[in-house]
Design a protein around this motif. Structure first.
Motif, PDB file in Angstrom:
ATOM      1  N   UNK A   1     -17.245   8.353   4.708  1.00  0.00           N
ATOM      2  CA  UNK A   1     -16.930   9.415   3.663  1.00  0.00           C
ATOM      3  C   UNK A   1     -18.171  10.223   3.234  1.00  0.00           C
ATOM      4  N   UNK A   2     -19.385   9.306   3.050  1.00  0.00           N
ATOM      5  CA  UNK A   2     -20.542   9.657   2.395  1.00  0.00           C
ATOM      6  C   UNK A   2     -21.162  10.604   3.547  1.00  0.00           C
ATOM      7  N   UNK A   3     -21.002   9.981   4.763  1.00  0.00           N
ATOM      8  CA  UNK A   3     -21.629  10.899   5.953  1.00  0.00           C
ATOM      9  C   UNK A   3     -20.907  12.421   5.947  1.00  0.00           C
ATOM     10  N   UNK A   4     -19.678  12.296   5.618  1.00  0.00           N
ATOM     11  CA  UNK A   4     -18.923  13.626   5.927  1.00  0.00           C
ATOM     12  C   UNK A   4     -19.313  14.637   4.857  1.00  0.00           C
TER      13      UNK A   4
ATOM     14  N   UNK B   1     -24.048  19.725  10.158  1.00  0.00           N
ATOM     15  CA  UNK B   1     -23.225  19.906   9.222  1.00  0.00           C
ATOM     16  C   UNK B   1     -21.952  19.202   9.350  1.00  0.00           C
ATOM     17  N   UNK B   2     -20.744  19.663   8.458  1.00  0.00           N
ATOM     18  CA  UNK B   2     -19.670  18.922   8.620  1.00  0.00           C
ATOM     19  C   UNK B   2     -18.932  18.685   9.869  1.00  0.00           C
TER      20      UNK B   2
ATOM     21  N   UNK C   1     -18.634  14.852  11.716  1.00  0.00           N
ATOM     22  CA  UNK C   1     -17.604  14.445  12.095  1.00  0.00           C
ATOM     23  C   UNK C   1     -17.692  14.093  13.413  1.00  0.00           C
ATOM     24  N   UNK C   2     -18.396  14.678  14.316  1.00  0.00           N
ATOM     25  CA  UNK C   2     -18.604  14.118  15.516  1.00  0.00           C
ATOM     26  C   UNK C   2     -19.520  13.073  15.702  1.00  0.00           C
ATOM     27  N   UNK C   3     -20.325  12.980  14.710  1.00  0.00           N
ATOM     28  CA  UNK C   3     -21.222  11.684  14.799  1.00  0.00           C
ATOM     29  C   UNK C   3     -20.459  10.656  14.203  1.00  0.00           C
ATOM     30  N   UNK C   4     -19.472  10.644  13.482  1.00  0.00           N
ATOM     31  CA  UNK C   4     -18.677   9.430  12.878  1.00  0.00           C
ATOM     32  C   UNK C   4     -17.857   9.360  14.035  1.00  0.00           C
ATOM     33  N   UNK C   5     -17.228   9.996  14.964  1.00  0.00           N
ATOM     34  CA  UNK C   5     -16.233   9.857  15.894  1.00  0.00           C
ATOM     35  C   UNK C   5     -17.183   9.122  17.121  1.00  0.00           C
TER      36      UNK C   5
END
Length: 243
Positions: free
Chosen positions: A22-25, A190-191, A195-199
């Protein structure tokens, strides 16, 4: 569909060591807002100047405004970002090109400038339309009062024109924020990038992009609400939102 939903993934530590996912996003959201706001400032200032030039009696100013708008409006944003980021440093003198390549946060500055100029063409056209929609008597009255061209635009034409085009400017501001997602192609996390990094780290693709979608919608809702209050505050009777 054999997919394992895991909404608790947002509270698990991310591999970057900067907290949880969540911090990443949220860090990506902050960068999205910073890029969008700076790009909008560039777009509003540059677009206002070009929009005014397109309404001046000078043929030179008209042709410059026409060429500027057609150049930036008719070229895809992605191509423009590539030109700013990859091509421009190669065209400049070696020292200047090397400085650009080594510039800290180069993707941020490139995205802000590229998106800003891209959106400025749209602002210019809308401002031209706003000025052209005003009664001719207002410009004539300014001349009759002894105001110079600059004073006439500053005190009479521009304040009225900006009130008229405030609703479409709100849409352009929202488009500016959303266009920051294209900057992922030049390395701006950016956001959408986060999100892609999280995925990629967690393999929870639906959760990652669902969260990004919700954050985009929240930002847009805040902007729209704030701009509605601004529209009512500056409204003039007889002009769009005026009562």
């Amino acid at each position: 569909m054999n997919y394992h939903w895991n909404w608790g993934i947002f509270f698990e530590p991310n591999p970057m060591g900067t907290g949880n996912y969540l911090d990443l996003l949220l860090s990506g959201l902050v960068l999205t807002l910073e890029t969008g706001v700076l790009a909008w400032i560039i777009a509003l200032i540059t677009g206002s100047v070009v929009g005014v030039m397109r309404t001046l009696p000078s043929k030179g100013a008209n042709w410059f405004g026409f060429a500027y708008v057609e150049f930036f409006r008719n070229m895809p944003l992605l191509v423009q970002l590539f030109l700013w980021f990859f091509v421009l440093p190669e065209l400049l003198p070696k020292a200047a090109g090397l400085w650009l390549k080594q510039l800290p946060n180069a993707p941020f500055w490139t995205a802000s400038i590229g998106i800003g100029f891209f959106m400025s063409a749209r602002v210019a056209v809308q401002l031209q339309a706003g000025i052209s929609s005003l009664p001719r008597g207002q410009k004539m009255a300014a001349t009759a009062l002894g105001l110079t061209t600059v004073q006439g635009y500053r005190y009479i034409l521009l304040p009225m024109a900006f009130r008229i085009i405030l609703p479409p400017l709100t849409s352009e501001f929202l488009n500016t924020i959303k266009n920051t997602a294209v900057a992922i192609t030049i390395g701006l996390l950016e956001l959408t990038g986060e999100a892609r990094s999280m995925q990629e780290f967690s393999f929870q693709v639906f959760e990652a992009f669902t969260a990004a979608t919700v954050l985009y919608l929240l930002v847009n809702a805040v902007v729209v609400t704030a701009m509605r209050f601004l529209e009512r505050w500056v409204a003039i009777p007889g002009y769009i939102t005026g009562k």
